[in-house]
Design a protein around this motif. Structure first.
Motif, mmCIF file in Angstrom:
data_model
loop_
_atom_site.group_PDB
_atom_site.id
_atom_site.type_symbol
_atom_site.label_atom_id
_atom_site.label_comp_id
_atom_site.label_asym_id
_atom_site.label_seq_id
_atom_site.Cartn_x
_atom_site.Cartn_y
_atom_site.Cartn_z
ATOM 1 N N UNK A 46 0.861 -1.215 0.187
ATOM 2 C CA UNK A 46 -0.024 -0.089 0.045
ATOM 3 C C UNK A 46 0.816 1.382 -0.081
ATOM 4 N N UNK A 47 0.343 2.425 0.658
ATOM 5 C CA UNK A 47 1.064 3.416 0.721
ATOM 6 C C UNK A 47 0.700 4.581 1.810
ATOM 7 N N UNK A 48 1.316 5.319 1.936
ATOM 8 C CA UNK A 48 1.254 6.440 2.939
ATOM 9 C C UNK A 48 1.091 8.110 2.394
ATOM 10 N N UNK A 49 -0.034 8.555 2.943
ATOM 11 C CA UNK A 49 -0.006 10.069 2.453
ATOM 12 C C UNK A 49 -0.185 10.827 3.672
ATOM 13 N N UNK A 50 0.462 12.028 3.661
ATOM 14 C CA UNK A 50 0.442 13.243 4.656
ATOM 15 C C UNK A 50 -0.589 14.306 3.970
ATOM 16 N N UNK A 51 -1.686 14.418 4.798
ATOM 17 C CA UNK A 51 -2.609 15.475 4.079
ATOM 18 C C UNK A 51 -2.898 16.680 5.229
ATOM 19 N N UNK A 52 -3.258 17.829 4.800
ATOM 20 C CA UNK A 52 -3.637 18.779 5.587
ATOM 21 C C UNK A 52 -4.949 19.275 4.979
ATOM 22 N N UNK A 53 -5.903 19.764 6.195
ATOM 23 C CA UNK A 53 -7.107 20.137 5.612
ATOM 24 C C UNK A 53 -8.431 19.874 6.695
ATOM 25 N N UNK A 54 -9.402 20.044 6.107
ATOM 26 C CA UNK A 54 -10.452 19.732 7.190
ATOM 27 C C UNK A 54 -10.840 18.212 6.979
ATOM 28 N N UNK A 55 -10.954 17.477 7.912
ATOM 29 C CA UNK A 55 -11.412 16.202 8.040
ATOM 30 C C UNK A 55 -12.399 15.791 6.686
ATOM 31 N N UNK A 56 -13.578 16.479 6.754
ATOM 32 C CA UNK A 56 -14.388 16.409 5.679
ATOM 33 C C UNK A 56 -13.894 16.383 4.319
ATOM 34 N N UNK A 57 -13.178 17.206 4.007
ATOM 35 C CA UNK A 57 -12.545 17.507 2.732
ATOM 36 C C UNK A 57 -11.529 16.461 2.421
ATOM 37 N N UNK A 58 -10.862 15.940 3.439
ATOM 38 C CA UNK A 58 -9.827 15.068 3.297
ATOM 39 C C UNK A 58 -10.526 13.725 2.868
ATOM 40 N N UNK A 59 -11.401 13.296 3.651
ATOM 41 C CA UNK A 59 -12.184 12.206 3.420
ATOM 42 C C UNK A 59 -12.811 12.121 1.960
ATOM 43 N N UNK A 60 -13.271 13.442 1.611
ATOM 44 C CA UNK A 60 -14.222 13.616 0.193
ATOM 45 C C UNK A 60 -13.095 13.094 -0.738
ATOM 46 N N UNK A 61 -11.659 13.637 -0.784
ATOM 47 C CA UNK A 61 -10.659 13.643 -1.548
ATOM 48 C C UNK A 61 -10.444 12.093 -1.736
ATOM 49 N N UNK A 62 -10.209 11.336 -0.487
ATOM 50 C CA UNK A 62 -9.732 10.009 -0.479
ATOM 51 C C UNK A 62 -10.888 9.147 -1.250
ATOM 52 N N UNK A 63 -12.081 9.568 -1.245
ATOM 53 C CA UNK A 63 -13.371 8.841 -1.952
ATOM 54 C C UNK A 63 -13.097 9.070 -3.273
ATOM 55 N N UNK A 64 -12.488 9.736 -3.874
ATOM 56 C CA UNK A 64 -12.165 10.011 -5.397
ATOM 57 C C UNK A 64 -11.085 9.340 -6.002
ATOM 58 N N UNK A 65 -10.247 8.756 -4.950
ATOM 59 C CA UNK A 65 -8.956 8.248 -5.326
ATOM 60 C C UNK A 65 -9.071 7.061 -6.431
ATOM 61 N N UNK A 66 -8.716 6.942 -7.637
ATOM 62 C CA UNK A 66 -8.686 5.900 -8.562
ATOM 63 C C UNK A 66 -8.637 4.562 -7.978
ATOM 64 N N UNK A 67 -7.877 4.374 -7.390
ATOM 65 C CA UNK A 67 -7.703 3.150 -6.522
ATOM 66 C C UNK A 67 -8.897 2.560 -5.530
ATOM 67 N N UNK A 68 -9.376 3.589 -4.942
ATOM 68 C CA UNK A 68 -10.835 3.573 -3.975
ATOM 69 C C UNK A 68 -11.903 3.212 -5.297
ATOM 70 N N UNK A 69 -11.928 3.770 -6.149
ATOM 71 C CA UNK A 69 -13.127 3.904 -7.152
ATOM 72 C C UNK A 69 -13.361 2.466 -7.657
ATOM 73 N N UNK A 70 -11.939 1.784 -8.172
ATOM 74 C CA UNK A 70 -11.747 0.499 -8.735
ATOM 75 C C UNK A 70 -11.890 -0.545 -7.616
ATOM 76 N N UNK A 71 -11.611 -0.257 -6.344
ATOM 77 C CA UNK A 71 -11.917 -1.257 -5.351
ATOM 78 C C UNK A 71 -10.742 -2.052 -4.965
ATOM 79 N N UNK A 72 -9.472 -1.282 -5.362
ATOM 80 C CA UNK A 72 -8.301 -2.091 -5.145
ATOM 81 C C UNK A 72 -7.458 -1.598 -3.816
ATOM 82 N N UNK A 73 -8.100 -0.608 -3.017
ATOM 83 C CA UNK A 73 -7.384 -0.395 -1.797
ATOM 84 C C UNK A 73 -8.428 -0.012 -0.921
ATOM 85 N N UNK A 74 -8.027 0.169 0.553
ATOM 86 C CA UNK A 74 -8.901 0.631 1.455
ATOM 87 C C UNK A 74 -8.055 1.858 2.301
ATOM 88 N N UNK A 75 -8.490 2.870 2.761
ATOM 89 C CA UNK A 75 -7.833 3.669 3.339
ATOM 90 C C UNK A 75 -8.303 3.657 4.988
#
Length: 98
Positions: A46-75
């Motif tokens: 897998x991998x690791x990312x350091x992110x800054x911002x509001x939790x809701x915005x970070x979680x919304x961004x994670x949901x758009x990762x092509x890996x997530x959309x294709x079901x090949x990773x979990x965060x």
């Protein structure tokens, strides 16, 4: 600040097929200022990312990762208060609430 930990849930050949789209997604979030560091885990599970911002915005961004959309990773999204940083990351230092 957030630690975003990705764990692959599919074989690496499926992950590799999506890697160009994932890198484009990463680049856009670096450009936005939300992501400040990222990389693969060793061993490559897998991998690791350091992110800054509001939790809701970070979680919304994670949901758009092509890996997530294709079901090949979990965060796993872990928030922490960065009270101490290297000098180059001073702008990300935080004061604990209360």
């Amino acid at each position: 600040m957030f630690v975003l930990e990705l764990g692959y849930t599919a074989p690496l050949d499926r992950v590799d097929d999506l890697l160009p789209a994932h890198v484009e997604w990463l680049d856009a979030l670096y450009d936005s200022g939300m992501f400040i560091a990222s990389g693969r885990k060793e061993p490559r599970t897998g991998g690791v990312i350091l992110a800054v911002g509001e939790r809701a915005a970070v979680e919304a961004a994670v949901a758009t990762d092509p890996f997530v959309l294709a079901g090949v990773c979990a965060y796993t999204v872990t928030e922490f208060i960065a009270t101490k940083t290297a000098a180059g990351l001073a702008e990300y230092r935080q004061t604990p609430p209360g």
